[in-house]
Design a protein around this motif. Structure first.
Motif, mmCIF file in Angstrom:
data_model
loop_
_atom_site.group_PDB
_atom_site.id
_atom_site.type_symbol
_atom_site.label_atom_id
_atom_site.label_comp_id
_atom_site.label_asym_id
_atom_site.label_seq_id
_atom_site.Cartn_x
_atom_site.Cartn_y
_atom_site.Cartn_z
ATOM 1 N N SER A 81 0.823 -1.210 0.000
ATOM 2 C CA SER A 81 0.000 0.000 0.000
ATOM 3 C C SER A 81 0.856 1.257 0.000
ATOM 4 O O SER A 81 0.549 2.225 -0.706
ATOM 5 N N HIS A 82 1.951 1.242 0.764
ATOM 6 C CA HIS A 82 2.781 2.451 0.820
ATOM 7 C C HIS A 82 3.671 2.605 -0.414
ATOM 8 O O HIS A 82 4.010 3.733 -0.796
ATOM 9 N N LEU A 83 4.019 1.494 -1.047
ATOM 10 C CA LEU A 83 4.704 1.589 -2.340
ATOM 11 C C LEU A 83 3.780 2.282 -3.343
ATOM 12 O O LEU A 83 4.200 3.182 -4.080
ATOM 13 N N ALA A 84 2.511 1.869 -3.356
ATOM 14 C CA ALA A 84 1.541 2.474 -4.275
ATOM 15 C C ALA A 84 1.301 3.936 -3.936
ATOM 16 O O ALA A 84 1.276 4.804 -4.825
ATOM 17 N N HIS A 85 1.119 4.238 -2.647
ATOM 18 C CA HIS A 85 0.925 5.624 -2.230
ATOM 19 C C HIS A 85 2.125 6.490 -2.627
ATOM 20 O O HIS A 85 1.960 7.622 -3.104
ATOM 21 N N GLY A 86 3.331 5.946 -2.410
ATOM 22 C CA GLY A 86 4.533 6.718 -2.697
ATOM 23 C C GLY A 86 4.677 7.041 -4.168
ATOM 24 O O GLY A 86 5.017 8.176 -4.536
ATOM 25 N N ILE A 87 4.404 6.063 -5.041
ATOM 26 C CA ILE A 87 4.497 6.317 -6.482
ATOM 27 C C ILE A 87 3.387 7.269 -6.929
ATOM 28 O O ILE A 87 3.608 8.175 -7.732
ATOM 29 N N ALA A 88 2.182 7.070 -6.376
ATOM 30 C CA ALA A 88 1.030 7.894 -6.771
ATOM 31 C C ALA A 88 1.126 9.327 -6.263
ATOM 32 O O ALA A 88 0.323 10.174 -6.665
ATOM 33 N N HIS A 89 2.088 9.581 -5.374
ATOM 34 C CA HIS A 89 2.292 10.968 -4.924
ATOM 35 C C HIS A 89 2.623 11.868 -6.106
ATOM 36 O O HIS A 89 2.338 13.066 -6.096
ATOM 37 N N ASP A 90 3.214 11.275 -7.141
ATOM 38 C CA ASP A 90 3.442 11.971 -8.410
ATOM 39 C C ASP A 90 2.165 11.825 -9.233
ATOM 40 O O ASP A 90 1.870 10.752 -9.748
ATOM 41 N N ASP A 91 1.396 12.898 -9.331
ATOM 42 C CA ASP A 91 0.080 12.798 -9.979
ATOM 43 C C ASP A 91 0.157 12.602 -11.486
ATOM 44 O O ASP A 91 -0.873 12.464 -12.150
ATOM 45 N N THR A 92 1.372 12.543 -12.032
ATOM 46 C CA THR A 92 1.507 12.218 -13.458
ATOM 47 C C THR A 92 1.566 10.710 -13.677
ATOM 48 O O THR A 92 1.544 10.252 -14.814
ATOM 49 N N ASP A 264 -4.532 1.144 10.272
ATOM 50 C CA ASP A 264 -5.835 0.918 10.904
ATOM 51 C C ASP A 264 -6.835 2.001 10.510
ATOM 52 O O ASP A 264 -8.039 1.741 10.402
ATOM 53 N N GLU A 265 -6.334 3.209 10.295
ATOM 54 C CA GLU A 265 -7.201 4.333 9.936
ATOM 55 C C GLU A 265 -7.357 4.495 8.429
ATOM 56 O O GLU A 265 -8.076 5.389 7.970
ATOM 57 N N GLY A 266 -6.701 3.628 7.647
ATOM 58 C CA GLY A 266 -6.806 3.697 6.192
ATOM 59 C C GLY A 266 -6.151 4.917 5.588
ATOM 60 O O GLY A 266 -6.622 5.463 4.587
ATOM 61 N N LYS A 267 -5.037 5.342 6.192
ATOM 62 C CA LYS A 267 -4.331 6.533 5.720
ATOM 63 C C LYS A 267 -2.909 6.188 5.304
ATOM 64 O O LYS A 267 -2.356 5.169 5.723
ATOM 65 N N SER A 268 -2.321 7.047 4.504
ATOM 66 C CA SER A 268 -0.938 6.854 4.086
ATOM 67 C C SER A 268 -0.002 7.379 5.165
ATOM 68 O O SER A 268 -0.018 8.568 5.499
ATOM 69 N N PHE A 269 0.822 6.495 5.699
ATOM 70 C CA PHE A 269 1.811 6.901 6.699
ATOM 71 C C PHE A 269 2.779 7.937 6.117
ATOM 72 O O PHE A 269 3.233 8.844 6.825
ATOM 73 N N PRO A 277 11.842 8.796 10.189
ATOM 74 C CA PRO A 277 12.907 8.048 9.500
ATOM 75 C C PRO A 277 12.351 6.922 8.639
ATOM 76 O O PRO A 277 12.922 6.605 7.592
ATOM 77 N N ALA A 278 11.235 6.326 9.062
ATOM 78 C CA ALA A 278 10.629 5.259 8.265
ATOM 79 C C ALA A 278 10.114 5.798 6.937
ATOM 80 O O ALA A 278 10.221 5.142 5.901
ATOM 81 N N THR A 279 9.547 7.003 6.954
ATOM 82 C CA THR A 279 9.074 7.625 5.715
ATOM 83 C C THR A 279 10.239 7.863 4.764
ATOM 84 O O THR A 279 10.138 7.603 3.557
ATOM 85 N N GLN A 280 11.348 8.353 5.295
ATOM 86 C CA GLN A 280 12.519 8.595 4.463
ATOM 87 C C GLN A 280 13.053 7.283 3.886
ATOM 88 O O GLN A 280 13.467 7.218 2.726
ATOM 89 N N ALA A 281 13.018 6.208 4.696
ATOM 90 C CA ALA A 281 13.466 4.898 4.215
ATOM 91 C C ALA A 281 12.546 4.391 3.105
ATOM 92 O O ALA A 281 13.011 3.864 2.087
ATOM 93 N N TYR A 282 11.233 4.569 3.290
ATOM 94 C CA TYR A 282 10.272 4.185 2.252
ATOM 95 C C TYR A 282 10.591 4.922 0.946
ATOM 96 O O TYR A 282 10.624 4.311 -0.132
ATOM 97 N N LYS A 283 10.797 6.217 1.028
ATOM 98 C CA LYS A 283 11.023 7.016 -0.174
ATOM 99 C C LYS A 283 12.275 6.565 -0.921
ATOM 100 O O LYS A 283 12.295 6.507 -2.157
ATOM 101 N N GLN A 284 13.342 6.250 -0.168
ATOM 102 C CA GLN A 284 14.581 5.806 -0.809
ATOM 103 C C GLN A 284 14.384 4.466 -1.515
ATOM 104 O O GLN A 284 14.878 4.249 -2.627
#
Length: 301
Positions: A81-92, A264-269, A277-284
């Motif tokens: 889910s977070h891989l998808a959220h991270g890529i989709a952050h680019d709306d192109t 649990d809340e259905g949101k993108s971390f 730091p986890a967000t930065q690790a995900y992005k890398q």
């Protein structure tokens, strides 16, 4: 080793000669294989006609990414889910998630679309959209209640997966991320062995391995952001295993209790806690995956 362009069943033993080989069912590697008799008779099954339809449907998808694990409970759906959220952050970029974890579909809850229904149009099933550029398909949308159990086995599960690939109108998609069923082993100390089996499987069916992610590798304090090793590796961890098996190591994702809360809340971390730091690790890691995909595309062209 099977010859190039020879059809090797996914459940075949090691060194299977392939169903189209003159040695099919006749060599020592075939002993004990459930397909031995039919292969030896030369009466191998005709190609599934759905395969060509699926190829046509998937031709509009540029990059297909399978998220695999050797066992359950390792955070595979969370990573998907977070891989998808991270890529989709680019709306192109147009992104889709296919949840084929038939017996435990958690993607709808994690992505905040639990209880949604699948709609059918003249061109097929329509995905459920989290954002304009992020669509999802899951067996969870077909259940009457999140508490309903799916106890399908073998052919029925494969039939539904095939239907998702054949009948869902994904449209033009840049990335299709597939959340796959986990392995069945429960022994935590052999988790690296499970990953090795997954890598061997991918190589056997000639599926390119993008890399290995070490999930929940350490605990990050939400307040001071200090990382502590909860399960210190005793044999070098995923990084050493990646070196030994000659596959890329994409990185480590630390534990952060806010990841579970976001799911649990259905949101993108990544959006809820952008400074973690986890967000930065995900992005890398996501950047490395995209680099692999675009690099593969350039090599093909």
């Amino acid at each position: 080793m099977a010859a190039p362009n020879v059809n090797v069943p996914a459940d075949a033993p090691e060194h299977c000669p392939g169903t189209e080989s003159s040695d099919a069912g006749k060599v020592s590697a075939c002993a004990g294989c459930p397909n031995q008799q039919i292969c030896a008779s030369g009466e191998t099954q005709a190609p599934d006609p759905a395969i060509e339809v699926i190829k046509g449907r998937m031709s509009s998808v540029k990059h297909k990414i399978l998220v695999l694990s050797g066992k359950g409970g390792v955070g595979k759906s969370t990573f998907t889910s977070h891989l998808a959220h991270g890529i989709a952050h680019d709306d192109t970029k147009q992104v889709a998630v296919l949840d084929i974890d038939i017996c435990g579909p958690s993607i709808p809850k994690i992505m905040g679309i639990e209880g949604e229904q699948v709609h059918q149009s003249g061109s097929g099933w329509s995905p459920v959209y989290v954002e304009d550029n992020l669509g999802v398909m899951s067996v969870g949308f077909l259940l009457g209640s999140p508490n309903d159990a799916v106890i399908w086995r073998g052919p029925k599960k494969n039939g539904l997966i095939k239907q998702f690939l054949r009948d869902v109108d994904w449209g033009d998609v840049d990335y299709l991320v597939v959340d796959t069923p986990p392995g069945t082993s429960d022994e935590h100390e052999v988790s690296l062995q499970d990953v090795r089996k997954e890598i061997s499987f991918c190589r056997k069916v000639k599926l390119p391995v993008i890399g290995v992610v070490e999930n929940m590798s350490g605990f990050v304090c939400p307040n001071c952001k200090t990382e502590s090793q909860v399960f210190p590796p005793t044999t070098g961890g995923a990084e050493k295993m990646s070196i030994d098996m000659d596959v890329p190591f994409l990185g480590k994702l630390p534990l952060d209790p806010r990841i579970g809360k976001s799911c649990d809340e259905g949101k993108s971390f990544l959006s809820e806690v952008p400074d973690s730091p986890a967000t930065q690790a995900y992005k890398q890691i996501i950047e490395k995956i995209q680099d692999f995909c675009t690099g593969s595309q350039l090599m093909e062209t």
